[in-house]
Design a protein around this motif. Sequence first.
Motif, PDB file in Angstrom:
ATOM      1  N   LEU A 183     -12.084  -2.944 -28.764  1.00  0.00           N
ATOM      2  CA  LEU A 183     -12.308  -3.501 -27.431  1.00  0.00           C
ATOM      3  C   LEU A 183     -13.451  -4.525 -27.431  1.00  0.00           C
ATOM      4  CD1 LEU A 183     -11.868  -0.252 -25.326  1.00  0.00           C
ATOM      5  CD2 LEU A 183     -10.500  -2.329 -25.067  1.00  0.00           C
ATOM      6  N   SER A 184     -14.473  -4.291 -28.249  1.00  0.00           N
ATOM      7  CA  SER A 184     -15.579  -5.253 -28.316  1.00  0.00           C
ATOM      8  C   SER A 184     -15.117  -6.586 -28.882  1.00  0.00           C
ATOM      9  CB  SER A 184     -16.734  -4.689 -29.162  1.00  0.00           C
ATOM     10  OG  SER A 184     -16.452  -4.754 -30.552  1.00  0.00           O
ATOM     11  N   ASN A 185     -14.184  -6.566 -29.839  1.00  0.00           N
ATOM     12  CA  ASN A 185     -13.658  -7.814 -30.377  1.00  0.00           C
ATOM     13  C   ASN A 185     -12.743  -8.505 -29.378  1.00  0.00           C
ATOM     14  OD1 ASN A 185     -14.985  -7.915 -32.833  1.00  0.00           O
ATOM     15  ND2 ASN A 185     -13.459  -6.669 -33.878  1.00  0.00           N
ATOM     16  N   MET A 186     -12.017  -7.714 -28.588  1.00  0.00           N
ATOM     17  CA  MET A 186     -11.225  -8.306 -27.510  1.00  0.00           C
ATOM     18  C   MET A 186     -12.147  -8.982 -26.494  1.00  0.00           C
ATOM     19  SD  MET A 186      -8.378  -5.297 -26.956  1.00  0.00           S
ATOM     20  CE  MET A 186      -7.391  -6.240 -25.803  1.00  0.00           C
ATOM     21  N   ALA A 187     -13.280  -8.344 -26.230  1.00  0.00           N
ATOM     22  CA  ALA A 187     -14.258  -8.930 -25.314  1.00  0.00           C
ATOM     23  C   ALA A 187     -14.832 -10.221 -25.891  1.00  0.00           C
ATOM     24  CB  ALA A 187     -15.382  -7.927 -25.031  1.00  0.00           C
ATOM     25  N   ARG A 188     -15.130 -10.217 -27.165  1.00  0.00           N
ATOM     26  CA  ARG A 188     -15.667 -11.426 -27.809  1.00  0.00           C
ATOM     27  C   ARG A 188     -14.663 -12.574 -27.682  1.00  0.00           C
ATOM     28  NH1 ARG A 188     -19.697 -11.930 -31.458  1.00  0.00           N
ATOM     29  NH2 ARG A 188     -19.763  -9.673 -31.811  1.00  0.00           N
ATOM     30  N   GLN A 189     -13.384 -12.271 -27.858  1.00  0.00           N
ATOM     31  CA  GLN A 189     -12.368 -13.302 -27.715  1.00  0.00           C
ATOM     32  C   GLN A 189     -12.326 -13.833 -26.286  1.00  0.00           C
ATOM     33  OE1 GLN A 189      -8.231 -12.078 -27.960  1.00  0.00           O
ATOM     34  NE2 GLN A 189      -7.650 -13.995 -28.948  1.00  0.00           N
ATOM     35  N   MET A 190     -12.475 -12.942 -25.301  1.00  0.00           N
ATOM     36  CA  MET A 190     -12.453 -13.385 -23.911  1.00  0.00           C
ATOM     37  C   MET A 190     -13.659 -14.282 -23.593  1.00  0.00           C
ATOM     38  SD  MET A 190      -9.761 -12.442 -22.210  1.00  0.00           S
ATOM     39  CE  MET A 190      -8.870 -12.917 -23.707  1.00  0.00           C
ATOM     40  N   ILE A 191     -14.809 -13.986 -24.175  1.00  0.00           N
ATOM     41  CA  ILE A 191     -15.973 -14.870 -23.999  1.00  0.00           C
ATOM     42  C   ILE A 191     -15.662 -16.241 -24.586  1.00  0.00           C
ATOM     43  CG2 ILE A 191     -18.351 -15.291 -24.734  1.00  0.00           C
ATOM     44  CD1 ILE A 191     -18.829 -12.265 -24.497  1.00  0.00           C
ATOM     45  N   HIS A 192     -15.076 -16.248 -25.762  1.00  0.00           N
ATOM     46  CA  HIS A 192     -14.699 -17.493 -26.425  1.00  0.00           C
ATOM     47  C   HIS A 192     -13.736 -18.307 -25.560  1.00  0.00           C
ATOM     48  CE1 HIS A 192     -13.525 -20.183 -29.721  1.00  0.00           C
ATOM     49  NE2 HIS A 192     -12.259 -19.911 -29.431  1.00  0.00           N
ATOM     50  N   LEU A 193     -12.869 -17.621 -24.813  1.00  0.00           N
ATOM     51  CA  LEU A 193     -11.860 -18.287 -23.994  1.00  0.00           C
ATOM     52  C   LEU A 193     -12.328 -18.542 -22.566  1.00  0.00           C
ATOM     53  CD1 LEU A 193      -8.755 -16.280 -25.251  1.00  0.00           C
ATOM     54  CD2 LEU A 193      -9.313 -18.665 -25.783  1.00  0.00           C
ATOM     55  N   GLY A 194     -13.629 -18.313 -22.321  1.00  0.00           N
ATOM     56  CA  GLY A 194     -14.167 -18.605 -21.007  1.00  0.00           C
ATOM     57  C   GLY A 194     -13.849 -17.576 -19.952  1.00  0.00           C
ATOM     58  N   ARG A 195     -13.669 -16.302 -20.357  1.00  0.00           N
ATOM     59  CA  ARG A 195     -13.357 -15.220 -19.421  1.00  0.00           C
ATOM     60  C   ARG A 195     -14.404 -14.113 -19.533  1.00  0.00           C
ATOM     61  NH1 ARG A 195      -8.636 -15.919 -16.117  1.00  0.00           N
ATOM     62  NH2 ARG A 195      -9.091 -13.709 -15.722  1.00  0.00           N
ATOM     63  N   PRO A 196     -15.684 -14.398 -19.226  1.00  0.00           N
ATOM     64  CA  PRO A 196     -16.719 -13.367 -19.385  1.00  0.00           C
ATOM     65  C   PRO A 196     -16.535 -12.179 -18.453  1.00  0.00           C
ATOM     66  CG  PRO A 196     -17.605 -15.279 -18.232  1.00  0.00           C
ATOM     67  CD  PRO A 196     -16.248 -15.670 -18.744  1.00  0.00           C
ATOM     68  N   ASP A 197     -15.875 -12.380 -17.302  1.00  0.00           N
ATOM     69  CA  ASP A 197     -15.630 -11.254 -16.402  1.00  0.00           C
ATOM     70  C   ASP A 197     -14.696 -10.245 -17.051  1.00  0.00           C
ATOM     71  OD1 ASP A 197     -13.702 -13.242 -16.372  1.00  0.00           O
ATOM     72  OD2 ASP A 197     -13.235 -13.050 -14.243  1.00  0.00           O
ATOM     73  N   ASP A 198     -13.646 -10.732 -17.726  1.00  0.00           N
ATOM     74  CA  ASP A 198     -12.761  -9.836 -18.471  1.00  0.00           C
ATOM     75  C   ASP A 198     -13.513  -9.169 -19.617  1.00  0.00           C
ATOM     76  OD1 ASP A 198     -10.716 -10.601 -16.814  1.00  0.00           O
ATOM     77  OD2 ASP A 198      -9.753 -11.939 -18.262  1.00  0.00           O
ATOM     78  N   ALA A 199     -14.348  -9.947 -20.295  1.00  0.00           N
ATOM     79  CA  ALA A 199     -15.120  -9.401 -21.420  1.00  0.00           C
ATOM     80  C   ALA A 199     -15.990  -8.243 -20.964  1.00  0.00           C
ATOM     81  CB  ALA A 199     -15.980 -10.496 -22.050  1.00  0.00           C
ATOM     82  N   LEU A 200     -16.645  -8.399 -19.827  1.00  0.00           N
ATOM     83  CA  LEU A 200     -17.530  -7.348 -19.331  1.00  0.00           C
ATOM     84  C   LEU A 200     -16.749  -6.077 -19.011  1.00  0.00           C
ATOM     85  CD1 LEU A 200     -20.439  -6.678 -18.544  1.00  0.00           C
ATOM     86  CD2 LEU A 200     -19.919  -7.491 -16.237  1.00  0.00           C
ATOM     87  N   GLU A 201     -15.579  -6.216 -18.416  1.00  0.00           N
ATOM     88  CA  GLU A 201     -14.772  -5.032 -18.114  1.00  0.00           C
ATOM     89  C   GLU A 201     -14.330  -4.327 -19.395  1.00  0.00           C
ATOM     90  OE1 GLU A 201     -12.162  -4.598 -14.837  1.00  0.00           O
ATOM     91  OE2 GLU A 201     -12.440  -6.665 -14.196  1.00  0.00           O
ATOM     92  N   LEU A 202     -13.965  -5.088 -20.402  1.00  0.00           N
ATOM     93  CA  LEU A 202     -13.556  -4.495 -21.670  1.00  0.00           C
ATOM     94  C   LEU A 202     -14.723  -3.770 -22.343  1.00  0.00           C
ATOM     95  CD1 LEU A 202     -11.319  -7.416 -22.988  1.00  0.00           C
ATOM     96  CD2 LEU A 202     -10.506  -5.147 -22.298  1.00  0.00           C
ATOM     97  N   ILE A 203     -15.907  -4.356 -22.282  1.00  0.00           N
ATOM     98  CA  ILE A 203     -17.080  -3.723 -22.882  1.00  0.00           C
ATOM     99  C   ILE A 203     -17.438  -2.436 -22.145  1.00  0.00           C
ATOM    100  CG2 ILE A 203     -19.594  -3.965 -23.116  1.00  0.00           C
ATOM    101  CD1 ILE A 203     -18.052  -5.152 -25.411  1.00  0.00           C
TER     102      ILE A 203
END
Length: 504
Positions: free
Chosen positions: A287-307
């Motif tokens: 899940l942390s790597n999925m979050a990292r990918q979302m940050i890379h794609l400009g989706r920090p809100d999704d990243a935070l939920e995944l974390i």
Amino acid sequence: MAGNGEFGEPDSGTGTGAGDKRPNALLESWFLRSGWSKGELARQVNRRARQLGAVHISTDTSRVRRWLDGEQPREPIPRLLSELFSERFGCAVSVEDLGLRSLHQSPSTAGVDLPWTAPQTVALMSEFSRSDLMLARRGFLGGSLALTAGPGLVEPMQRWLQPMHGEPLTTVEQSTSSRRTGHRLSRPELELLESTTVMFRKWDAQCGGGLRRKAVVGQLHEVTDLLQEPQTEDTGRRLFRVAAELAELAGWMSYDVGLQPTAQKYFVLALHAAKEADDKPLGSYVLSNMARQMIHLGRPDDALELIHLAQYGSRHASTPRTQAMLYAMEARSYANLGQAGKCKRAVRMAEDTFAEANESTDSDAPDPDWITFFSEAELYAENGHSFRDLAYAAGRNVTYAGLAEPAIGRAVELFGRDLEHHRSYALNLIGLATVHLLKREPERGAAAASEAIGIAKKVRSERLNTRLRKTVDSAVREYGDVTEVIELGNELATRLPEAAQTPA
């Protein structure tokens, strides 16, 4: 058959009669903001199609005009447009965001909302890895995939927390027993598989994701075959853990070489396999790597939920090192959201928890191999980049850039002594270069970026190359009259020319 459009596509489009078409306002909006001409977009589509092996695609300005007028193109055009606009805007732009339709997909190329049962997890991993091996010419498989973001991504992942139920793995065993040998893995064979996964992880750190990706995918496919053999309960659980680690690594390598939809699919499959292995810390790492990918794609809100999902799901099972890594990724998410107070708190939690990890004794639970990458250097790197991201989110705030510099500088120093993590060393040199540019120190920024170029030539990582090019382009735009920056631009063009790469 259209003479100048996509090969085999009628002029009327797919399922849209000439009298029923309406202008595609969504696509037109993205197109106008992109700054591309119709001819440039057509060339971009053709270039990307050739990279994917879809040599039959031949698009021109008249075809782009028809799309804007409401014509629905056939696959893989919608996926290509999704990828191109995502890269242009630095965020996930789905097919639906463009007002386009996706055709029916097979289970292996469908979205992320997959069944949480052992037999179907094995079947999907087997099908997807086999398709990847067959169609991985510059990620051709990625042309039939779409990135998922928002509730469509986060809500299915929340089912990771639910108790396991459904069909047991014996369903797979029974359905295949008539055509399989029934070989059960011995302990030495299982341990060899586990050690091979460790070896692949070291190769990735040394050489980047482009050199051994196919080997990892092939090993994953072999493990899914073994999971379809009758195994003991303990062996089955360990095999699922191996499959989860290999799928995570295949996802990470795909992310590293720029195959974003493929990476996301592997991460999702890895999370499913980790659940079957009953390994919550490993699931939190995925899940942390999925979050990292979302940050890379400009989706920090999704990243935070995944974390937060990762932290909640593994709160009683993870070692302090894993918890520190999750806090550091939480800080990156808050930084990209511009929430300075919460970012600083998460940075402190990462530092305190990492200190606790270093104080652990031999009697404490040992760290799994997949988290050993999170060293002191990595901690400084993540926290430094959090402050760097916060500086950008706060309008190029020099104070936050000043907080970032010593942390990233320390990471560069530590990674510079490391003979195994070349990619991390180069990425942090780039991070340091961006901090110097934020502080209006172009000469120092150019020096750091120049050093990164030398390392990038030795590492197969499109992620590294892309960040390097963006940093140099930014330096040239802002400080194009500075001698060191001019020389840096020339050095990049000479030593790291932009070219299509073929992930292995």
